[in-house]
Design a protein around this motif. Structure first.
Motif, PDB file in Angstrom:
ATOM      1  N   UNK A  59       9.776  20.383 -12.034  1.00 32.15           N
ATOM      2  CA  UNK A  59      10.722  19.490 -12.167  1.00 32.15           C
ATOM      3  C   UNK A  59      11.155  18.885 -10.929  1.00 32.15           C
ATOM      4  N   UNK A  60      10.557  17.612 -10.566  1.00 34.16           N
ATOM      5  CA  UNK A  60      10.826  17.159  -9.292  1.00 34.16           C
ATOM      6  C   UNK A  60      10.471  15.606  -9.369  1.00 34.16           C
ATOM      7  N   UNK A  61      10.985  14.861  -8.415  1.00 38.26           N
ATOM      8  CA  UNK A  61      11.129  13.516  -8.519  1.00 38.26           C
ATOM      9  C   UNK A  61       9.763  12.901  -8.257  1.00 38.26           C
ATOM     10  N   UNK A  62       9.100  12.822  -9.305  1.00 39.14           N
ATOM     11  CA  UNK A  62       7.435  12.332  -9.173  1.00 39.14           C
ATOM     12  C   UNK A  62       7.475  10.854  -8.760  1.00 39.14           C
ATOM     13  N   UNK A  63       8.480   9.913  -9.233  1.00 43.41           N
ATOM     14  CA  UNK A  63       8.696   8.414  -8.821  1.00 43.41           C
ATOM     15  C   UNK A  63       8.705   8.342  -7.283  1.00 43.41           C
ATOM     16  N   UNK A  64       9.174   9.293  -6.596  1.00 33.81           N
ATOM     17  CA  UNK A  64       9.024   8.907  -5.022  1.00 33.81           C
ATOM     18  C   UNK A  64       7.763   8.878  -4.601  1.00 33.81           C
ATOM     19  N   UNK A  65       6.584   8.872  -5.214  1.00 34.79           N
ATOM     20  CA  UNK A  65       5.294   8.685  -4.727  1.00 34.79           C
ATOM     21  C   UNK A  65       4.896   7.417  -5.278  1.00 34.79           C
ATOM     22  N   UNK A  66       5.496   6.949  -6.502  1.00 36.58           N
ATOM     23  CA  UNK A  66       5.032   5.829  -6.961  1.00 36.58           C
ATOM     24  C   UNK A  66       5.792   4.323  -6.940  1.00 36.58           C
ATOM     25  N   UNK A  67       6.870   4.458  -6.165  1.00 38.54           N
ATOM     26  CA  UNK A  67       7.573   3.365  -5.894  1.00 38.54           C
ATOM     27  C   UNK A  67       7.560   2.594  -4.580  1.00 38.54           C
ATOM     28  N   UNK A  68       6.597   3.259  -3.670  1.00 41.81           N
ATOM     29  CA  UNK A  68       6.201   2.445  -2.461  1.00 41.81           C
ATOM     30  C   UNK A  68       5.051   1.846  -2.813  1.00 41.81           C
ATOM     31  N   UNK A  69       4.635   0.463  -2.325  1.00 42.25           N
ATOM     32  CA  UNK A  69       3.760  -0.340  -2.598  1.00 42.25           C
ATOM     33  C   UNK A  69       2.667   0.137  -1.444  1.00 42.25           C
ATOM     34  N   UNK A  70       1.249   0.420  -1.910  1.00 33.24           N
ATOM     35  CA  UNK A  70       0.190   0.542  -0.666  1.00 33.24           C
ATOM     36  C   UNK A  70       0.298  -0.633   0.047  1.00 33.24           C
ATOM     37  N   UNK A  71      -0.153  -0.169   1.352  1.00 30.63           N
ATOM     38  CA  UNK A  71      -0.247  -1.201   2.659  1.00 30.63           C
ATOM     39  C   UNK A  71      -1.681  -1.428   2.739  1.00 30.63           C
ATOM     40  N   UNK A  72      -1.813  -2.522   3.712  1.00 30.74           N
ATOM     41  CA  UNK A  72      -3.157  -2.871   4.232  1.00 30.74           C
ATOM     42  C   UNK A  72      -2.899  -3.057   5.662  1.00 30.74           C
ATOM     43  N   UNK A  73      -3.499  -2.108   6.603  1.00 29.18           N
ATOM     44  CA  UNK A  73      -3.273  -2.124   7.858  1.00 29.18           C
ATOM     45  C   UNK A  73      -4.754  -2.365   8.554  1.00 29.18           C
ATOM     46  N   UNK A  74      -5.244  -3.275   7.924  1.00 29.97           N
ATOM     47  CA  UNK A  74      -6.747  -3.613   8.489  1.00 29.97           C
ATOM     48  C   UNK A  74      -6.878  -4.557  10.009  1.00 29.97           C
ATOM     49  N   UNK A  75      -7.684  -4.124  10.775  1.00 25.93           N
ATOM     50  CA  UNK A  75      -7.879  -5.047  11.841  1.00 25.93           C
ATOM     51  C   UNK A  75      -8.382  -6.418  11.655  1.00 25.93           C
ATOM     52  N   UNK A  76      -8.015  -7.256  12.420  1.00 25.22           N
ATOM     53  CA  UNK A  76      -8.215  -8.766  12.427  1.00 25.22           C
ATOM     54  C   UNK A  76      -9.940  -8.862  12.427  1.00 25.22           C
ATOM     55  N   UNK A  77     -10.526  -9.766  12.062  1.00 28.67           N
ATOM     56  CA  UNK A  77     -11.842 -10.028  12.438  1.00 28.67           C
ATOM     57  C   UNK A  77     -12.104 -10.045  13.751  1.00 28.67           C
TER      58      UNK A  77
END
Length: 516
Positions: A411-429
């Protein structure tokens, strides 16, 4: 009387109608049947990096189940850059290989005479592939096949659409995520309210200070930036905390350092001061935990010892915590942990966190010769049937909400893993090209790590660390500009030795054991 010609005409029309009715069936049997093993087709899957050695893993993860149900389709993997080519390379050949543009190599296998059909990519590369018109949007396929995406996590789909200007160009069945773990018993004992979802980093750091108590064996630390050992590692600070701030180490021309600034001082000083004030554990705090000689896989993880109130950890930590509690009787002096999780902290000026991203993101090559099978494969890999198997992972979560639930009846707050949007920190060209032309630029970050380490050890101040990083970095930038692939190992070795100098043998061993 009936006109014979009319009768013949009606029979001809009826026969034609019957033939038209069965044409789709005949067509399916002749041109698209999955059940006809004699009509073989090849689906080519492209990756930026790989080798024959890694193919077994990708077949097991990606294609084995697909081939079981599509016996007439042969899978071929194509690597834009083959790791095995470097096994016997000289130092000079390795440096030349670093100058190769992986994006250009990937475009080569997507646009050549025999282009790949599917590409395994990542969120950071997606927008550029879309911009170059190299991908087919998946929305028409999804609509035609009435594929139901209503159970897919909105945050994941939104992240993919953002990279495709609103359209869905790829799908991934899993994602990986981090969260803030906390010890419920420690907070209750201190009579302090535990962390909650949506906290800022400043909120968490303030809370950490309120949880610091005791000394020596009775010490309780407020926070740890990783799950392993004590200490403050520059790479953990960068990866877990500073990445969303998108701070530059040097200018776009690669000629001048930009680290000795108020922005960098503000970013690094907060975790640094937390460590300096011993709110975070130090390596030597856990050097004698040998559990009477019995091996303890958790002895270098202070959160598991009930000594740290909060820590940043990946989803894999859940499995480790469950295993710990199941085996707690086998570890002398160990106590069962009462824990939970909340969302990863964020910066108000840069929403999103580190170490949150997609698993296997699959896209269709617009230049490929087999788009039909490419979509069939992506649809299969992201189907509910496959999701049942992917949901068993200890390190990634399913994007389908029905399979996101606490493991093993916990019993743990599994939604903590799902409510943050994946990010993209790619370098510029431009940055990617700069690093390709000057591979030694990777040394600039290591210099920062060396001086940051000296600061955490109390040898220099944080201000001095940034000033030294700027001075040494500027010197190295000029040398790299004049000789982009020159041998600078001797200079870097000297700096590494300087960093280790003045440290006692015992402390050096502790630091090495802690991964520093």
């Amino acid at each position: 009387m009936h006109n014979p010609n009319q009768v013949r005409y009606k029979k001809w029309v009826a026969g034609l109608a019957a033939l038209i009715a069965i044409l789709p069936v005949l067509s399916a049997c002749s041109f698209g049947s999955k059940d006809n093993p004699n009509e073989r087709r090849t689906l080519r899957i492209g990756m930026a990096y790989g080798s024959k050695d890694s193919e077994e893993y990708y077949r097991r993860d990606l294609t084995d189940m697909f081939e079981l149900t599509h016996k007439n389709i042969d899978i071929e993997f194509v690597n834009a850059i083959d790791y095995s080519d470097m096994q016997f390379a000289t130092e000079e050949e390795r440096k030349k290989a670093q100058q190769v543009d992986p994006n250009e190599k990937l475009r080569g296998i997507m646009t050549g005479d025999n282009p790949v059909d599917v590409v395994l990519t990542d969120l950071g590369s997606l927008s550029k592939l879309v911009e170059d018109n190299l991908l087919k949007p998946l929305d028409p396929y999804i609509k035609e096949d009435k594929m139901d995406l209503s159970d897919f996590l909105p945050n994941v789909l939104d992240a993919i659409r953002e990279q495709g200007n609103g359209q869905l160009y790829g799908l991934s069945p899993t994602f990986y995520s981090s969260a803030l773990f906390y010890n419920k018993k420690l907070f209750a004992k201190a009579n302090v309210n535990p962390p909650t979802d949506g906290m800022s980093w400043d909120d968490v750091f303030t809370l950490a200070r309120s949880m610091k108590s005791g000394t020596g064996k009775d010490a309780v630390y407020g926070f740890n930036l990783s799950s392993w050992g004590g200490g403050l590692n520059y790479y953990d600070v960068q990866y877990q905390y500073a990445d969303p701030l998108k701070l530059r180490m040097f200018d776009a021309a690669g000629e001048k350092m930009t680290v000795n600034t108020e922005q960098w001082k503000k970013a690094l000083s907060k975790p640094f001061n937390l460590y300096k004030d011993h709110v975070m554990p130090h390596p030597e705090d856990f050097q004698n935990n040998n559990n009477d000689g019995r091996y303890n896989p958790y002895q270098n993880r202070p959160f598991f010892q009930g000594k740290v109130a909060m820590e940043i950890g990946g989803y894999y930590n859940v499995n480790d915590l469950i295993a710990y509690n199941k085996n707690v009787d086998k570890m002398k002096g160990a106590e069962k942990l009462e824990w939970d999780v909340v969302t990863l902290p964020s910066h108000p000026e840069a929403q999103g966190g580190g170490n949150i991203g997609l698993g296997s993101l699959l896209v269709i090559n617009a230049k490929g010769h087999n788009p039909k099978d490419a979509w069939e494969f992506i649809k299969h890999y992201n189907s509910e049937e496959v999701a049942k198997f992917k949901a068993r992972s200890n390190s990634e979560l399913s994007v389908r909400q029905k399979y996101i639930k606490p493991k093993d009846g916990e019993n743990y707050h599994v939604e903590a893993f799902t409510s943050v949007k994946p990010g993209s920190y790619a370098r510029s060209d431009a940055d990617v090209k700069l690093y390709q032309e000057r591979p030694n630029l990777n040394m600039i970050q290591e210099i920062g790590q060396i001086y940051f380490q000296q600061a955490t050890e109390g040898k220099i101040s944080l201000d001095d660390a940034l000033a030294k990083w700027e001075t040494k970095g500027n010197d190295l930038l000029q040398k790299i500009k004049l000789n982009p692939t020159g041998d600078l190992n001797a200079e870097m070795d000297s700096l590494r030795q300087e960093s280790m100098g003045g440290m006692s043998g015992e402390r050096a061993m502790v630091r090495a054991a802690a991964g520093g």
